[in-house]
Design an enzyme around this catalytic site. Structure first.
Site, short mmCIF file in Angstrom:
data_model
loop_
_atom_site.label_atom_id
_atom_site.label_comp_id
_atom_site.label_asym_id
_atom_site.label_seq_id
_atom_site.Cartn_x
_atom_site.Cartn_y
_atom_site.Cartn_z
N ASN A 260 28.69 29.74 -101.59
CA ASN A 260 27.79 29.30 -100.45
C ASN A 260 29.37 28.32 -99.77
O ASN A 260 29.53 28.67 -98.60
CB ASN A 260 27.28 28.38 -100.13
CG ASN A 260 25.49 29.40 -99.42
OD1 ASN A 260 26.72 30.85 -99.08
ND2 ASN A 260 25.04 28.50 -99.18
N ASP B 271 23.94 35.11 -98.00
CA ASP B 271 23.03 35.83 -97.58
C ASP B 271 23.30 37.00 -98.28
O ASP B 271 22.10 37.81 -98.75
CB ASP B 271 22.84 35.64 -96.38
CG ASP B 271 23.10 34.58 -95.34
OD1 ASP B 271 22.07 34.10 -96.14
OD2 ASP B 271 22.67 34.88 -94.21
N GLU C 286 17.50 29.50 -102.97
CA GLU C 286 18.34 30.47 -103.75
C GLU C 286 17.42 30.85 -105.17
O GLU C 286 17.44 31.52 -106.17
CB GLU C 286 19.48 30.49 -104.47
CG GLU C 286 19.77 28.77 -105.60
CD GLU C 286 19.69 27.61 -104.82
OE1 GLU C 286 19.88 26.62 -105.32
OE2 GLU C 286 19.52 27.38 -103.36
N ASP D 110 16.82 31.48 -110.30
CA ASP D 110 17.69 30.61 -110.03
C ASP D 110 18.84 31.25 -109.69
O ASP D 110 19.15 31.63 -110.58
CB ASP D 110 18.13 29.20 -109.92
CG ASP D 110 18.08 28.26 -109.01
OD1 ASP D 110 18.19 27.97 -107.49
OD2 ASP D 110 20.02 28.18 -109.41
#
Length: 408
Positions: A269, A278, A303, A261
């Site tokens: 983000n 991304d 993620e 993760d």
């Protein structure tokens, strides 16, 4: 094996196999089979166009149309008022240009105005070649110097057409470096084998063999690409959850599952934007794809990523997971975001970090939890759940680390 070499081998594997198949078929072919082979290229092109249409890949439909057009041109050899040299030279110019254009044009479908325009783009030059009565002017000297004269003479093709073939192959290699899909390898195969078929235009059997093999190779590439679309993640290019489940149902009774993760991904983000998020996921995917120890890597979703080590114990897999965790933390990431709006959708001001995002270097870290198949876990779903719990412990312990199942 270095990634660049592996990618090049992937790019050349299908063309090499198809060329070998065509050569073996050519050796076994009988000149008396002319009538038997007459319909084969047409059938292959029809089947390929139907498959490409079913997969909604309009450009590949056009490639099969162009291949059929070239075959149709060469089928007119020996029929008045067409001359063999005119047809062969025209096809040799037409084919590489069509492949290069269709490889680089964006996909726009088929049964719409852009699609119909492309049909005209493919068919119209073929009609011009049929109407043309002369071979054209001699090849310029500067073009001839780019090629070995003996090769051009042996192939009975115009020198400049061979130059365009090299340029088209370069376009496909460039596209493969950008996208790395089976379609580029299929297009390279159909480009080269059809050019050989054009050079052998006087022999209907050999021409049919090379054209049919070229079309069949492109069909194989289409099927491979459909598999890739179904089983691979579009963003990162890694195998997706469907591919993961397919592996886990056949992995046996000795394996390790690791759940990975990205640390603080939501905050990242919110600060830098989803486009930069991304980019982070793609970077993590590239690092994970270099894992050693026989690990199979996947994007699980969001993620989260997954690595499976078949026929490995937890003790054997942990050093390789530690290496990936360290490599990720040691890989610098430069934020390259587009200009963000001066206000968020809710009207609040953006964070200071967002305003100066572009060019900023940040450190990306990952947390990993791993578990192995044992009598405690009935199936792979239980093993994955244990790996997920170990991942949660790694997060609680401070992130940027590997935590094994049962580790305190």
């Amino acid at each position: 094996m270095p990634p660049a070499l592996r990618r090049m081998l992937d790019f050349l594997a299908l063309p090499g196999a198809a060329l070998l198949a065509a050569l073996l078929f050519q050796q076994a072919a009988d000149p008396e089979w002319g009538s038997l082979f007459a319909a084969l290229p047409w059938l292959v092109c029809l089947a390929g166009a139907a498959i490409a249409w079913r997969f909604r890949v309009g450009n590949m439909v056009m490639v099969f149309v162009a291949l059929a057009a070239v075959h149709g041109l060469l089928e007119q050899t020996g029929r008045a008022p067409f001359t063999a040299d005119t047809l062969r030279f025209g096809a040799a110019w037409y084919w590489p240009i069509m492949v290069a254009c269709l490889a680089t044009l964006p996909e726009r479908g088929l049964f719409n105005r852009p699609g119909l325009e492309r049909v005209a783009f493919i068919v119209y030059p073929a009609l011009i070649i049929l109407a043309h009565a002369a071979n054209g002017q001699p090849t310029p000297s500067w073009v001839r110097t780019l090629l070995v004269n003996t090769a051009a003479t042996r192939l009975h093709l115009p020198d400049a057409a061979l130059v365009f073939t090299v340029i088209a192959a370069g376009c496909l290699l460039w596209q493969f470096r950008r996208r790395a899909t089976p379609l580029e390898t299929g297009l390279l195969t159909v480009l080269l084998l059809a050019m050989v078929g054009i050079a052998l235009g006087d022999n209907r059997v050999y021409r049919a063999i090379y054209f049919s093999t070229a079309g069949a190779a492109l069909i194989v590439a289409l099927i491979q690409n459909s598999y890739r679309v179904a089983f691979h993640d579009e963003l990162t290019g890694l195998p997706g959850r469907r591919a993961l489940k397919s592996l886990l149902t056949t992995v046996g009774d000795r394996y390790v599952i690791a759940m990975l993760d990205v640390d603080h991904f939501k905050k990242f983000n919110d600060t830098y934007g989803h486009d930069v998020g991304d980019q982070v996921l793609c970077r993590v995917g590239r690092v994970i794809s270099n894992i050693t120890g026989g690990g199979h890597y996947f994007r699980y979703g969001g993620e989260e990523f997954t690595v499976v080590f078949p026929n490995r114990s937890l003790r054997e897999a942990l050093p390789h997971l530690d290496a990936v965790c360290s490599a990720m933390a040691a890989t610098p990431f430069t934020v390259r975001s587009k200009d963000r709006p001066e206000a968020k959708p809710d009207g609040s001001a953006p964070t200071p970090d967002a305003a100066k995002a572009s060019g900023t270097q940040v450190t990306i870290t990952i947390s990993i939890g791993a578990a192995e198949k044992s009598p405690r876990y009935e199936d792979w779903e239980a093993v994955m759940k244990a790996a997920d719990q170990a991942l949660y412990k790694a997060k609680q312990a401070g992130r940027n680390r590997v935590m094994a199942d049962g580790q305190k």
